[in-house]
Design a protein around this motif. Structure first.
Motif, short mmCIF file in Angstrom:
data_model
loop_
_atom_site.label_atom_id
_atom_site.label_comp_id
_atom_site.label_asym_id
_atom_site.label_seq_id
_atom_site.Cartn_x
_atom_site.Cartn_y
_atom_site.Cartn_z
N THR A 29 2.92 5.24 2.71
CA THR A 29 1.50 5.50 2.79
C THR A 29 0.81 4.59 1.77
O THR A 29 0.95 4.78 0.56
CB THR A 29 1.19 6.98 2.50
OG1 THR A 29 1.92 7.77 3.45
CG2 THR A 29 -0.29 7.27 2.60
N GLY A 111 -3.85 5.19 8.88
CA GLY A 111 -2.41 5.06 8.69
C GLY A 111 -1.73 3.96 9.47
O GLY A 111 -0.51 3.86 9.45
N ASP A 114 0.60 1.91 7.55
CA ASP A 114 1.73 2.66 6.98
C ASP A 114 3.05 2.37 7.69
O ASP A 114 4.10 2.82 7.26
CB ASP A 114 1.44 4.16 6.98
CG ASP A 114 0.26 4.52 6.10
OD1 ASP A 114 -0.18 3.67 5.29
OD2 ASP A 114 -0.21 5.66 6.20
#
Length: 132
Positions: A29, A111, A114
């Motif tokens: 993350t 995200g 990520d």
């Protein structure tokens, strides 16, 4: 009806996990600061790999760059001339922070970065900064 369907699809994408959207495994993350530091510390990014990642992490589904991609989100051609690397990373990592009202109900999923490691992140940023 089309606007309702588009809004529903955008909401579904925004609420899905990055791994589910991209089909790639979660790596970490990223925060804006960590991503900026990682890109600075990485070897020079590869523009061609970055272009492939632009599609792989689904950026091209909504964003156009150098005449290619979708038109649901902002055109990113020349974005690196208008915004700093930090600002670009922040817009990707925190998409609702400075989202323009002109996009209405359309929201960028969070995200997406990520699923990238530091070298892939450097590749993507190289493509965004040098699309042609």
């Amino acid at each position: 009806f089309e606007l309702d369907a588009l809004a529903a699809a955008a909401a579904a994408i925004a609420s899905a996990s990055s791994a589910a959207i991209t089909g790639r495994d979660h790596v970490r993350t990223w925060t804006t600061t960590e991503a900026a530091q990682a890109v600075e510390a990485a070897a020079a990014g590869d523009r061609e790999r970055g272009q492939a990642l632009f599609s792989a992490v689904t950026c091209a589904g909504c964003h156009r760059i150098a005449g290619q991609g979708g038109a649901l989100g902002p055109d990113l051609s020349g974005a690196a001339r208008r915004f700093s690397r930090h600002d670009l990373l922040q817009a990707i990592i925190e998409p609702d922070r400075d989202r323009s009202d002109q996009y209405g109900l359309v929201r960028m999923p969070t995200g997406l970065l990520d699923t990238l490691d530091a070298d892939e992140l450097a590749d993507l940023m190289t493509f965004l900064e040098e699309p042609e």
